[in-house]
Write a protein that holds these residues in place. Structure first.
Motif, short mmCIF file in Angstrom:
data_model
loop_
_atom_site.label_atom_id
_atom_site.label_comp_id
_atom_site.label_asym_id
_atom_site.label_seq_id
_atom_site.Cartn_x
_atom_site.Cartn_y
_atom_site.Cartn_z
N LEU A 152 1.00 -1.27 -0.27
CA LEU A 152 0.14 -0.04 0.20
C LEU A 152 0.91 1.26 -0.06
O LEU A 152 0.43 2.16 -0.68
CB LEU A 152 -0.96 0.03 1.09
N VAL A 153 1.91 1.37 0.69
CA VAL A 153 2.83 2.23 0.79
C VAL A 153 3.59 2.60 -0.71
O VAL A 153 3.71 3.60 -1.17
CB VAL A 153 4.11 2.27 1.74
N ASP A 154 3.89 1.63 -1.14
CA ASP A 154 4.60 1.77 -2.53
C ASP A 154 3.50 2.21 -3.64
O ASP A 154 3.90 3.04 -4.29
CB ASP A 154 4.99 0.28 -3.03
N ALA A 168 0.72 4.11 -2.80
CA ALA A 168 0.51 5.28 -2.56
C ALA A 168 1.65 6.35 -3.16
O ALA A 168 1.56 7.35 -3.71
CB ALA A 168 0.39 5.66 -0.89
N ARG A 169 2.97 5.78 -3.12
CA ARG A 169 4.14 6.73 -3.61
C ARG A 169 3.99 6.84 -5.32
O ARG A 169 4.21 7.93 -5.60
CB ARG A 169 5.66 6.03 -3.24
N ARG A 170 3.47 5.72 -5.70
CA ARG A 170 3.37 5.82 -7.17
C ARG A 170 2.35 6.65 -7.69
O ARG A 170 2.25 7.67 -8.66
CB ARG A 170 3.06 4.34 -7.72
N VAL A 171 1.10 6.44 -6.95
CA VAL A 171 -0.13 7.53 -6.99
C VAL A 171 0.30 8.89 -6.76
O VAL A 171 0.01 9.77 -7.77
CB VAL A 171 -1.30 6.85 -6.25
N ASN A 172 0.85 9.13 -5.68
CA ASN A 172 1.37 10.42 -5.39
C ASN A 172 2.36 11.09 -6.56
O ASN A 172 2.27 12.29 -7.03
CB ASN A 172 2.05 10.56 -4.07
N ALA A 173 3.25 10.24 -7.04
CA ALA A 173 4.22 10.79 -8.12
C ALA A 173 3.58 11.08 -9.47
O ALA A 173 3.59 11.84 -9.93
CB ALA A 173 5.25 9.65 -8.22
N GLN A 174 2.32 10.19 -9.73
CA GLN A 174 1.63 10.62 -10.82
C GLN A 174 0.68 11.55 -10.98
O GLN A 174 0.39 12.30 -11.75
CB GLN A 174 0.88 9.21 -11.25
N LYS A 175 -0.17 11.74 -9.71
CA LYS A 175 -1.22 12.59 -9.64
C LYS A 175 -1.12 13.68 -8.52
O LYS A 175 -1.96 14.34 -8.32
CB LYS A 175 -2.34 11.75 -9.28
N ARG A 222 -1.26 13.60 -5.50
CA ARG A 222 -2.41 13.58 -4.12
C ARG A 222 -1.88 12.72 -3.45
O ARG A 222 -0.95 11.73 -3.70
CB ARG A 222 -3.58 13.24 -4.76
N HIS A 223 -2.50 12.30 -2.05
CA HIS A 223 -2.05 11.52 -1.09
C HIS A 223 -3.20 10.63 -0.94
O HIS A 223 -4.33 10.67 -1.42
CB HIS A 223 -1.66 12.23 0.32
N VAL A 224 -2.55 9.43 -0.49
CA VAL A 224 -3.88 8.31 -0.09
C VAL A 224 -3.79 8.27 1.30
O VAL A 224 -2.95 8.45 1.90
CB VAL A 224 -3.18 6.91 -0.71
N ALA A 225 -5.10 8.32 1.84
CA ALA A 225 -5.44 8.58 3.33
C ALA A 225 -5.68 7.01 3.96
O ALA A 225 -6.31 6.26 3.09
CB ALA A 225 -6.39 9.49 3.56
N VAL A 226 -5.35 6.74 5.09
CA VAL A 226 -5.80 5.64 6.04
C VAL A 226 -6.39 6.15 7.18
O VAL A 226 -6.51 7.40 7.48
CB VAL A 226 -4.60 4.79 6.36
N THR A 227 -7.09 5.38 7.84
CA THR A 227 -7.67 5.79 9.37
C THR A 227 -7.01 5.25 10.36
O THR A 227 -6.47 4.26 10.45
CB THR A 227 -9.01 5.73 9.35
N ALA A 267 -2.33 10.74 5.93
CA ALA A 267 -1.83 10.31 4.63
C ALA A 267 -1.00 9.08 4.89
O ALA A 267 -0.17 8.88 5.78
CB ALA A 267 -0.90 11.37 4.05
N LEU A 268 -1.03 8.02 3.98
CA LEU A 268 -0.24 6.58 4.36
C LEU A 268 1.31 6.98 4.45
O LEU A 268 1.62 6.15 5.18
CB LEU A 268 -0.93 5.96 3.07
N LEU A 269 1.47 7.90 3.56
CA LEU A 269 3.15 7.99 3.36
C LEU A 269 3.46 8.57 4.89
O LEU A 269 4.56 8.15 5.28
CB LEU A 269 3.56 8.74 2.53
N ASP A 270 2.83 9.33 5.23
CA ASP A 270 2.97 10.23 6.65
C ASP A 270 2.93 9.15 7.55
O ASP A 270 3.96 8.98 8.65
CB ASP A 270 2.33 11.15 6.72
N LEU A 271 1.98 8.20 7.75
CA LEU A 271 1.68 7.06 8.47
C LEU A 271 2.90 6.12 8.42
O LEU A 271 3.32 5.63 9.44
CB LEU A 271 0.40 6.34 8.41
N ASP A 272 3.47 5.80 7.40
CA ASP A 272 4.60 4.94 7.14
C ASP A 272 5.79 5.57 7.91
O ASP A 272 6.46 4.84 8.54
CB ASP A 272 4.70 4.63 5.77
N ALA A 273 5.89 6.78 7.76
CA ALA A 273 7.31 7.27 8.29
C ALA A 273 7.15 6.92 9.64
O ALA A 273 8.11 6.94 10.72
CB ALA A 273 7.49 8.86 7.76
#
Length: 167
Positions: free
Chosen positions: A73-75, A77-84, A86-91, A104-110
């Protein structure tokens, strides 16, 4: 060596992974750009490359599967962010009745990586709950601890993550 689809261990593990992915996509509202089967196949590929042997306990399988799904999911989200851009969110809702906080999934991953450096068990609890969609009772059974202990560990991890995300 039996064909993978005819191997009962393979079939059971694949079915469990598919069940977890489908459940988690519904619970969290995973991005529409990745479907359940794609998530399962990517996670399965990561599991195949991991050091885990074919004979693992269910609790170990769940922990490894949660980590693999998180990575996929993190990978993604990174591809989606790079292409569009925008960020992918989780709860990170604490309980079913509490409105979830969208992150944002990438922020959660960090933040989760920072938590893992401090306490691997707390990070594993978060992965099992957020990325595998397991309830506290299921996590307690998997980890061999009480449900109340899982809840306390979850609250500790959640506070750490929310602080890290606020910074």
């Amino acid at each position: 060596m039996p064909v993978a689809s005819q191997d009962p261990l393979y079939a059971a593990a694949y079915a469990e992974l598919h069940r977890l992915a489908r459940r988690e996509r519904r619970r969290v509202g995973a991005p529409a750009t990745i479907n359940t089967t794609a998530l399962v196949h990517e996670a399965w590929f990561k599991l195949g490359r991991s050091e885990a042997g074919a004979e693992v306990e269910r609790s170990d399988f769940l922990a490894i599967a949660a980590h693999a799904m998180r990575q996929v999911l993190v990978d993604h989200a990174r591809r989606v962010n790079a292409q569009k851009r925008r960020h992918v969110a989780v709860t990170l809702g604490e309980a079913e009745h509490e409105p979830p906080a969208s992150i944002a999934l990438l922020d959660l991953d960090a933040a989760l990586n920072a938590l893992e450096a401090i306490d691997e068990r707390l990070a594993r609890i978060v992965e099992l709950h957020v990325f595998c969609g397991l309830e506290f009772a299921e996590i307690a059974e998997s980890e061999g601890i009480s449900e109340r202990s899982v809840f306390r560990l979850w609250r500790t991890a959640r506070v750490f993550l929310m602080d890290a995300l606020a910074a």
